[in-house]
Design a protein around this motif. Sequence first.
Motif, mmCIF file in Angstrom:
data_model
loop_
_atom_site.group_PDB
_atom_site.id
_atom_site.type_symbol
_atom_site.label_atom_id
_atom_site.label_comp_id
_atom_site.label_asym_id
_atom_site.label_seq_id
_atom_site.Cartn_x
_atom_site.Cartn_y
_atom_site.Cartn_z
ATOM 1 N N TYR A 338 61.049 74.787 43.249
ATOM 2 C CA TYR A 338 61.977 75.830 42.123
ATOM 3 C C TYR A 338 62.873 75.221 41.163
ATOM 4 C CZ TYR A 338 65.543 75.802 45.769
ATOM 5 O OH TYR A 338 66.587 75.162 46.518
ATOM 6 N N SER A 339 62.690 75.494 40.130
ATOM 7 C CA SER A 339 64.026 75.392 39.036
ATOM 8 C C SER A 339 65.212 75.077 39.077
ATOM 9 C CB SER A 339 63.602 75.838 37.390
ATOM 10 O OG SER A 339 64.988 75.555 36.329
ATOM 11 N N LEU A 340 66.393 74.701 38.834
ATOM 12 C CA LEU A 340 67.747 74.622 39.421
ATOM 13 C C LEU A 340 68.441 74.775 38.197
ATOM 14 C CD1 LEU A 340 68.248 71.344 41.007
ATOM 15 C CD2 LEU A 340 67.280 73.466 41.675
ATOM 16 N N ASP A 341 68.046 74.827 37.244
ATOM 17 C CA ASP A 341 68.470 75.783 35.837
ATOM 18 C C ASP A 341 69.564 76.998 36.066
ATOM 19 O OD1 ASP A 341 67.304 73.896 34.713
ATOM 20 O OD2 ASP A 341 65.485 75.180 33.594
ATOM 21 N N ASP A 342 69.257 77.951 37.408
ATOM 22 C CA ASP A 342 69.485 79.476 37.492
ATOM 23 C C ASP A 342 71.372 79.093 38.251
ATOM 24 O OD1 ASP A 342 68.248 80.861 35.200
ATOM 25 O OD2 ASP A 342 67.586 81.176 37.523
ATOM 26 N N LEU A 343 71.220 77.404 38.869
ATOM 27 C CA LEU A 343 72.265 77.300 40.297
ATOM 28 C C LEU A 343 72.973 76.516 39.330
ATOM 29 C CD1 LEU A 343 68.951 77.157 43.096
ATOM 30 C CD2 LEU A 343 70.782 79.345 42.135
ATOM 31 N N GLY A 344 72.713 75.338 38.668
ATOM 32 C CA GLY A 344 72.854 74.256 37.730
ATOM 33 C C GLY A 344 72.369 73.033 38.194
ATOM 34 N N PRO A 345 73.452 71.905 37.963
ATOM 35 C CA PRO A 345 72.223 70.560 38.437
ATOM 36 C C PRO A 345 72.113 69.970 39.751
ATOM 37 C CG PRO A 345 75.260 69.919 37.150
ATOM 38 C CD PRO A 345 74.464 71.742 37.482
ATOM 39 N N PRO A 346 71.279 69.384 39.736
ATOM 40 C CA PRO A 346 71.031 68.959 40.691
ATOM 41 C C PRO A 346 73.140 67.824 41.620
ATOM 42 C CG PRO A 346 69.782 68.146 39.848
ATOM 43 C CD PRO A 346 70.258 68.260 38.474
ATOM 44 N N THR A 347 73.473 68.097 42.696
ATOM 45 C CA THR A 347 74.846 68.338 43.181
ATOM 46 C C THR A 347 74.683 67.778 44.471
ATOM 47 O OG1 THR A 347 75.889 70.035 41.548
ATOM 48 C CG2 THR A 347 76.991 69.158 43.678
ATOM 49 N N TYR A 397 78.242 60.340 54.326
ATOM 50 C CA TYR A 397 77.867 61.413 54.670
ATOM 51 C C TYR A 397 77.383 62.457 53.634
ATOM 52 C CZ TYR A 397 79.315 59.873 59.627
ATOM 53 O OH TYR A 397 79.182 59.878 60.544
ATOM 54 N N PHE A 398 76.642 62.706 53.568
ATOM 55 C CA PHE A 398 76.361 63.750 52.350
ATOM 56 C C PHE A 398 75.145 65.158 52.461
ATOM 57 C CE2 PHE A 398 72.166 60.896 52.640
ATOM 58 C CZ PHE A 398 71.841 61.670 52.268
ATOM 59 N N VAL A 399 75.278 66.369 51.205
ATOM 60 C CA VAL A 399 74.468 67.208 51.182
ATOM 61 C C VAL A 399 73.651 67.063 50.011
ATOM 62 C CG1 VAL A 399 75.417 68.592 53.243
ATOM 63 C CG2 VAL A 399 76.099 68.718 50.822
ATOM 64 N N ALA A 400 72.778 67.387 50.223
ATOM 65 C CA ALA A 400 71.988 67.892 47.991
ATOM 66 C C ALA A 400 70.861 68.607 48.206
ATOM 67 C CB ALA A 400 71.154 65.939 47.818
ATOM 68 N N GLY A 401 71.399 68.853 47.061
ATOM 69 C CA GLY A 401 71.117 70.908 46.314
ATOM 70 C C GLY A 401 71.587 71.021 44.988
ATOM 71 N N ALA A 402 72.295 72.104 45.098
ATOM 72 C CA ALA A 402 71.970 72.941 43.765
ATOM 73 C C ALA A 402 73.469 73.632 44.205
ATOM 74 C CB ALA A 402 71.375 73.428 42.447
ATOM 75 N N GLY A 403 74.091 74.208 42.987
ATOM 76 C CA GLY A 403 74.992 75.806 42.815
ATOM 77 C C GLY A 403 76.391 75.242 44.089
ATOM 78 N N ASN A 404 76.543 76.799 44.687
ATOM 79 C CA ASN A 404 77.964 76.249 45.911
ATOM 80 C C ASN A 404 77.016 77.468 47.105
ATOM 81 O OD1 ASN A 404 79.600 75.068 43.357
ATOM 82 N ND2 ASN A 404 80.161 77.729 42.409
#
Length: 711
Positions: A338-347, A397-404
């Motif tokens: 899915y597109s991340l436009d609604d959630l924000g940039p990749p974080t 240590y890291f996690v990847a995704g978008a939004g909060n």
Amino acid sequence: TNPPHKALRHQAAEKTAAEMASLTYQPLDLLPFTTCAIVISAILGLCLLLLCGTLVFWYFRYIRHSKVSSSSSSSSSSSSASRDIELSENIDRGSGHSSGGLSRRRGHDGEDLEAPRSAAAHHKAAWWHIAWTRRPGACCCTQASDADLTDSEGETDDSGKKRCARCRQCVGERITYNFVHVWLWCCIALCACYAWAACAFDHLSLGLTISLSTLWLWFFWLLLAPPSSLRAVRRRSAADGMSRRRLLTRAARQRVVGRPHLFLFWSGLLLLFFVAFCMSFFLEDSCYTFYPWTVTTKFTRSYKSDNCTEEAPAPCHVYLTVPRDPSYEMIVNFHTRYSLDDLGPPTVFFDTEPRTQLEQYRFRATGTSYRFKALTERARWLNWVDLLDLAPDTVYYFVAGAGNDSAFYTAERSFRTFPLQQPYVFGVGGDVSVNPHAAQVLASMAQEDELLLLAIGGDIAYAQGLHWCYCRWDDYFVMWDRVRTPSGHVIPIMCTAGNHEGGYDLTNPRSQGVFYQPYFPQETGLATVPVYERLPYRYHLLGGGEILWLSLDSDHFADPDDQIDFIDNLLTEYNATAKFTFAQYHVPMYRSSGKVGRVVRDLIKHWQPVFDEHTLQIAFENHDHAYKRTKPLKDDVVVPVGQGTVYLGDGCIGATPLRPPSPDDPDIYDVLPRGERHGHVVRVANNLASVRSVLENGTLSDVFNISSRFT
């Protein structure tokens, strides 16, 4: 011997190896529909081969018979009426119209539909019907007068009957006509096969393929088995010049055309249409991969579950790629449906300690999202985030995704940055593929020590550079996510391209690797660079510049001569600081098996002089699925250690090992080429680089050491 491990690390390594050994990789199997399509194509190809072979057989038989009949002699003669009956029987046998030994058919009104014709008219008609005769050698001139007959002994046929002077010409034209038919049928059949291949490799749409292949097969069937109506019309119109439309109407009214013949013709045509439809539909967008050899089509992939689904909000396929200096930088890659436009940039949230909530991470970085348009069957977005200003020799240590929302983030993973001080441990290999053998070799390499990265020399997933082989890459990333160090860290990837990333010389231009360039960004700051304009060759500084690593492209996306200045400038620039100089590329200069082709000659011509000038220490080669190690070489001559380049190869982590032939010059090898699955583990400590070759079962196949350039 293997380096000792602490008890905890040893237990973790055994657990990792056990998990990898139990990995049940399910390849993209041949579903029944694909199998049926392949079987149908094989049967059709066999039938076409038998047909062409039969026609060629008759063609040569015509040649032999014409030679025999022209040299035979006989004194017997026959009347013109006898010749009429003989030829009529001959033609009717070929066209399927036998009537008690005579070729004459009569309508209900008693009209003779096949009246005697002139010699010229019969000669013209024979151009078509002579192809179907099974009795070559009969005279084709039915109405020759006695004046046309010759008494010479060389002008009699094999039955002793006199022949007119025109008959030999008829035989020659008949041979030419059958020869043309053979190649005409072959060309039409190949046109249909080309349409199916074009549909399989995305050159033609499904509807256009069905239409074209049906049209070509219809022409093929029309030449092979024309309906009896066409044969009757052609014979009569050639005889008296009556229009074919009028003759066809009269023949149908008078029931000259037999229904069994039409039924055979139209049923065969419907069968060919069915074959054309099935071949086009079930072979559309075919993906074939190697090691193991699998075939899928667009139809069969629609029944395969996707590893990256929209139902799961978290991203999929999380992996790390190595930028120029992995001591201070790292690139996090992940895919979404899915597109991340609604959630924000990749974080990416990251920290030096494990966390349970997003708010607890001290560091945050954003990146770039790219809609992968080459993947047309399913939606896919590629996301990458540059992690900058990292601390060397530190676990993150890291996690990847978008939004909060944590539901849109991956599970926590960890990696270790490259240290600035020795020891350094990293893996090297190539020709990976996706199978349990590759998983086990990778597990054995990871078990050997805490790998800081893995350098892959091409042929990663064997997806052929075809955009409909995306499932193979998905399976590869699922396998790769299971490869962890004994401490559970993710191993970053540092790779070069191979021939199976560059399209395998099938459908893609060299400038577009479809998957390779978008999937593996290996430089930071690529947000504004189009994915297919990324340089396919690069360099890395490991250990703060103690190791200069060259990742080169062996004529897959870039010409070897375009990289001469790149190699020369880097080896010159870091000549005074780099303690070790290594290079990795796919196609080897010293091949374990195979021919020395154009690519190998170009590499030897353009790269080897630069390697010799700057005394490159190790060249990691791949492609040939074997293990070999040369002695230090300079200008193809064995030199003392430290004065030449050791060529080490040839890439076989998961591919099927080959059995290399005996080399032409065995004296240049310390280890002769041999077929075995292996990977290299390089450990640099105390200014000494130890290269261990690890087999699938975890044992060591070969170990050799090379000293620093400044010792």
